[in-house]
Every structure is written in structure tokens, then in C-alpha cells.
Design a protein around this motif. Sequence first.
Motif, PDB file in Angstrom:
ATOM      1  N   PHE A   1       0.704  -1.170  -0.166  1.00  0.00           N
ATOM      2  CA  PHE A   1      -0.184   0.428  -0.021  1.00  0.00           C
ATOM      3  C   PHE A   1       0.840   0.592   0.015  1.00  0.00           C
ATOM      4  O   PHE A   1       0.529   2.358  -0.191  1.00  0.00           O
ATOM      5  N   LEU A   2       1.659   1.433   0.578  1.00  0.00           N
ATOM      6  CA  LEU A   2       2.760   2.342   0.598  1.00  0.00           C
ATOM      7  C   LEU A   2       3.641   2.642  -0.157  1.00  0.00           C
ATOM      8  O   LEU A   2       3.920   3.250  -0.551  1.00  0.00           O
ATOM      9  N   ASN A   3       3.987   1.689  -0.852  1.00  0.00           N
ATOM     10  CA  ASN A   3       5.063   1.633  -2.409  1.00  0.00           C
ATOM     11  C   ASN A   3       4.447   0.055  -3.436  1.00  0.00           C
ATOM     12  O   ASN A   3       5.476  -0.155  -3.231  1.00  0.00           O
ATOM     13  N   PRO A   4       3.111   0.526  -4.280  1.00  0.00           N
ATOM     14  CA  PRO A   4       3.484  -0.448  -4.831  1.00  0.00           C
ATOM     15  C   PRO A   4       4.363  -0.752  -5.479  1.00  0.00           C
ATOM     16  O   PRO A   4       4.346  -2.263  -6.004  1.00  0.00           O
ATOM     17  N   LEU A   5       4.989  -0.197  -6.125  1.00  0.00           N
ATOM     18  CA  LEU A   5       5.355   0.035  -7.618  1.00  0.00           C
ATOM     19  C   LEU A   5       6.553  -0.981  -7.042  1.00  0.00           C
ATOM     20  O   LEU A   5       7.815  -1.425  -7.910  1.00  0.00           O
ATOM     21  N   GLY A   6       7.442  -0.558  -6.092  1.00  0.00           N
ATOM     22  CA  GLY A   6       8.352  -0.912  -5.494  1.00  0.00           C
ATOM     23  C   GLY A   6       8.395  -2.600  -5.042  1.00  0.00           C
ATOM     24  O   GLY A   6       8.873  -3.417  -5.300  1.00  0.00           O
ATOM     25  N   MET A   7       6.978  -2.836  -4.669  1.00  0.00           N
ATOM     26  CA  MET A   7       7.137  -3.669  -3.428  1.00  0.00           C
ATOM     27  C   MET A   7       7.233  -5.169  -4.868  1.00  0.00           C
ATOM     28  O   MET A   7       7.116  -6.039  -4.780  1.00  0.00           O
ATOM     29  N   LEU A   8       6.215  -4.269  -6.211  1.00  0.00           N
ATOM     30  CA  LEU A   8       5.751  -5.642  -7.283  1.00  0.00           C
ATOM     31  C   LEU A   8       7.144  -5.709  -8.295  1.00  0.00           C
ATOM     32  O   LEU A   8       7.474  -6.796  -8.010  1.00  0.00           O
ATOM     33  N   THR A   9       8.224  -4.882  -7.913  1.00  0.00           N
ATOM     34  CA  THR A   9       9.472  -4.951  -8.374  1.00  0.00           C
ATOM     35  C   THR A   9      10.359  -6.283  -7.923  1.00  0.00           C
ATOM     36  O   THR A   9      10.971  -7.126  -8.008  1.00  0.00           O
ATOM     37  N   ALA A  10      10.890  -5.585  -6.130  1.00  0.00           N
ATOM     38  CA  ALA A  10      10.987  -6.604  -4.800  1.00  0.00           C
ATOM     39  C   ALA A  10      10.323  -8.500  -5.530  1.00  0.00           C
ATOM     40  O   ALA A  10      11.697  -9.044  -5.117  1.00  0.00           O
ATOM     41  N   MET A  11       9.276  -8.210  -5.526  1.00  0.00           N
ATOM     42  CA  MET A  11       8.622  -9.721  -5.472  1.00  0.00           C
ATOM     43  C   MET A  11       8.987 -10.460  -6.808  1.00  0.00           C
ATOM     44  O   MET A  11       9.277 -11.319  -6.773  1.00  0.00           O
ATOM     45  N   ALA A  12       9.059  -9.498  -7.732  1.00  0.00           N
ATOM     46  CA  ALA A  12       9.603 -10.238  -8.949  1.00  0.00           C
ATOM     47  C   ALA A  12      10.487 -10.527  -9.188  1.00  0.00           C
ATOM     48  O   ALA A  12      11.076 -11.420  -9.697  1.00  0.00           O
ATOM     49  N   VAL A  13      11.426  -9.700  -7.884  1.00  0.00           N
ATOM     50  CA  VAL A  13      13.128 -10.198  -8.690  1.00  0.00           C
ATOM     51  C   VAL A  13      13.814 -11.315  -7.359  1.00  0.00           C
ATOM     52  O   VAL A  13      13.874 -12.038  -7.761  1.00  0.00           O
ATOM     53  N   VAL A  14      12.970 -11.109  -6.615  1.00  0.00           N
ATOM     54  CA  VAL A  14      13.058 -11.917  -5.510  1.00  0.00           C
ATOM     55  C   VAL A  14      11.927 -13.583  -6.151  1.00  0.00           C
ATOM     56  O   VAL A  14      13.105 -15.033  -5.795  1.00  0.00           O
ATOM     57  N   SER A  15      11.266 -13.307  -6.606  1.00  0.00           N
ATOM     58  CA  SER A  15      10.933 -14.903  -7.269  1.00  0.00           C
ATOM     59  C   SER A  15      11.524 -15.175  -8.448  1.00  0.00           C
ATOM     60  O   SER A  15      12.039 -16.428  -8.515  1.00  0.00           O
ATOM     61  N   GLY A  16      12.210 -14.301  -8.848  1.00  0.00           N
ATOM     62  CA  GLY A  16      12.857 -15.142 -10.486  1.00  0.00           C
ATOM     63  C   GLY A  16      14.635 -15.201  -9.770  1.00  0.00           C
ATOM     64  O   GLY A  16      14.989 -16.671  -9.819  1.00  0.00           O
ATOM     65  N   VAL A  17      15.156 -15.133  -8.635  1.00  0.00           N
ATOM     66  CA  VAL A  17      16.500 -15.644  -7.917  1.00  0.00           C
ATOM     67  C   VAL A  17      16.002 -16.925  -7.062  1.00  0.00           C
ATOM     68  O   VAL A  17      17.232 -17.298  -7.466  1.00  0.00           O
ATOM     69  N   PHE A  18      14.591 -16.915  -6.386  1.00  0.00           N
ATOM     70  CA  PHE A  18      14.588 -18.102  -5.752  1.00  0.00           C
ATOM     71  C   PHE A  18      14.334 -19.270  -6.841  1.00  0.00           C
ATOM     72  O   PHE A  18      14.068 -20.517  -7.311  1.00  0.00           O
ATOM     73  N   VAL A  19      13.693 -19.015  -7.912  1.00  0.00           N
ATOM     74  CA  VAL A  19      13.122 -20.147  -9.185  1.00  0.00           C
ATOM     75  C   VAL A  19      13.941 -20.877 -10.010  1.00  0.00           C
ATOM     76  O   VAL A  19      14.991 -21.901  -9.837  1.00  0.00           O
ATOM     77  N   GLY A  20      15.655 -19.406  -9.969  1.00  0.00           N
ATOM     78  CA  GLY A  20      16.925 -19.848 -10.597  1.00  0.00           C
ATOM     79  C   GLY A  20      17.017 -20.883  -9.864  1.00  0.00           C
ATOM     80  O   GLY A  20      18.215 -21.410 -10.323  1.00  0.00           O
ATOM     81  N   SER A  21      17.260 -20.504  -8.741  1.00  0.00           N
ATOM     82  CA  SER A  21      18.264 -21.310  -6.997  1.00  0.00           C
ATOM     83  C   SER A  21      17.446 -22.849  -7.213  1.00  0.00           C
ATOM     84  O   SER A  21      18.659 -23.011  -7.854  1.00  0.00           O
ATOM     85  N   VAL A  22      16.624 -22.656  -7.560  1.00  0.00           N
ATOM     86  CA  VAL A  22      15.942 -23.877  -7.223  1.00  0.00           C
ATOM     87  C   VAL A  22      16.430 -24.814  -8.016  1.00  0.00           C
ATOM     88  O   VAL A  22      16.386 -25.694  -8.895  1.00  0.00           O
ATOM     89  N   TRP A  23      15.522 -24.314 -10.198  1.00  0.00           N
ATOM     90  CA  TRP A  23      16.730 -24.673 -10.621  1.00  0.00           C
ATOM     91  C   TRP A  23      18.001 -25.330 -10.776  1.00  0.00           C
ATOM     92  O   TRP A  23      18.118 -26.377 -11.816  1.00  0.00           O
ATOM     93  N   ALA A  24      19.137 -24.359 -10.360  1.00  0.00           N
ATOM     94  CA  ALA A  24      19.995 -24.445 -10.448  1.00  0.00           C
ATOM     95  C   ALA A  24      20.369 -25.734  -9.535  1.00  0.00           C
ATOM     96  O   ALA A  24      21.287 -26.426  -9.764  1.00  0.00           O
ATOM     97  N   GLY A  25      19.325 -26.071  -8.309  1.00  0.00           N
ATOM     98  CA  GLY A  25      20.015 -26.621  -6.970  1.00  0.00           C
ATOM     99  C   GLY A  25      19.849 -28.316  -8.062  1.00  0.00           C
ATOM    100  O   GLY A  25      19.988 -29.524  -7.708  1.00  0.00           O
ATOM    101  N   GLU A  26      18.203 -28.159  -8.465  1.00  0.00           N
ATOM    102  CA  GLU A  26      18.178 -29.487  -9.296  1.00  0.00           C
ATOM    103  C   GLU A  26      18.853 -29.912 -10.817  1.00  0.00           C
ATOM    104  O   GLU A  26      18.511 -31.090 -10.988  1.00  0.00           O
ATOM    105  N   ASN A  27      19.690 -29.224 -10.700  1.00  0.00           N
ATOM    106  CA  ASN A  27      20.224 -29.363 -12.597  1.00  0.00           C
ATOM    107  C   ASN A  27      21.567 -28.979 -12.262  1.00  0.00           C
ATOM    108  O   ASN A  27      22.409 -29.864 -13.289  1.00  0.00           O
ATOM    109  N   ARG A  28      22.230 -28.867 -10.821  1.00  0.00           N
ATOM    110  CA  ARG A  28      24.064 -28.809 -11.189  1.00  0.00           C
ATOM    111  C   ARG A  28      24.217 -29.689 -10.184  1.00  0.00           C
ATOM    112  O   ARG A  28      23.967 -28.808  -8.737  1.00  0.00           O
ATOM    113  N   ALA A  29      24.910 -30.492  -9.989  1.00  0.00           N
ATOM    114  CA  ALA A  29      25.054 -31.526  -8.715  1.00  0.00           C
ATOM    115  C   ALA A  29      26.082 -30.876  -7.479  1.00  0.00           C
ATOM    116  O   ALA A  29      25.542 -30.669  -6.685  1.00  0.00           O
TER     117      ALA A  29
END
Length: 192
Positions: free
Chosen positions: A61-89
Motif C-alpha cells: 500500500f505504501l509503495n506498490p511499484l517497489g513491492m512489485l519489483t521486489a517480488m519479481a526479483v526475489v521470485s526470479g532468483v528463487f526459481v533460478g536457485s531451485v532450478w540450479a539446485g536441481e540441475n547442477r550436482a
Amino acid sequence: MAKAEVAPLRPWDDFFPGWERFAKPDTRDMAKWNNRVVSNLLYYQTNYLLLAVGVFLIVGFLNPLGMLTAMAVVSGVFVGSVWAGENRAVINNFKRQNPTVFVGAVMVASYMLISLIGSVMVFMTAITLPLTLTLAHSSFRLRNMKNKLENKIECAGLKRSPMGILLEILGQQEENFQKIQTFLEDKMKGGD
């Protein structure tokens, strides 16, 4: 395999019963501390989710654009780390041996990317604050019998929850499941 079920919302007097049900974790016994945190994460997952949603709504509510940006970045990093963890021994082994460091690395990578975009305070408030509160509660809250029973049912695969699935992705549930599976197999062999 059981379908995923949302855990019930625990009442306030169970979630925060009073100071006598909180204790400093034993930092010398990391396995015991980890077990306490995982058990509390599974048992109070709906309470933790509501806590995070509350903080997200206030910050959003206080900063909607910053919130969406932060959510997108964290989600992308999390998905990338899970993918890397599954595909890289190498990453998978590191994640299993050092789960806390792995999650910390994901958070640091998210922070660094967000600092380039300029939404650092939104990240610190909306993402780090609920995680810190959840980690603090799950570390200091002593378990009760219902908590321990729910954890065993979840680890045995008789019941699945969103937090159980997330912990499994992060490599926290597999060891517990293997211990229970070995125990059950030994009991079945001994019973024949």
C-alpha cells in the motif's frame, strides 16, 4: 502420495502462548535447532503466511511499484536457485549440506539485484521483515505434542502442505523422510 492440504490457522494462545513456551535455541546442537525450526514452520505455516501477507499489504500500500519489483526479483532468483539446485550436482550438494547458507545466498543475491534497481527499503521491509519474524518465532517457540505429531505425519508423506513442499524443495524434508521410511521398513521386516 497425499494431496496438498493447507494447515489450519492456529489460535493466538497457541501461536503466542506466553513467555514460558519460548526458549533460546541450543546453538551448539544445530540438528536440534533445525528440527525445532522445521517443526514450527510446518505447524504454524498458516499463521506465518498471514503475518507475511499483513506486512506485504502494508508495504504494498505504501509503495506498490517497489513491492512489485521486489517480488519479481526475489521470485526470479528463487526459481533460478531451485532450478540450479536441481540441475547442477555441485549446487545440489551445497544446498543439502548448507541449507541455511543456501537460503542466505538467495537472499543476498536478491538484495544485490534489488539494490541495482533501487527498491532496497521495500525489499528490507516487505521480504526480510516477515522472514526474520518467522525465523525468530520458529527458533524460539518450544514445540508441543500436537506440533511434533503433525511434523511426523508430514514427514511420512501421509499429509502434504505448502510449507512441506517448500521445505522439500529446499532440501529440508528429505532427510527426515528417509529416517522415517528406514524406521518403518525396519519395523515391517521385524514384524514378518
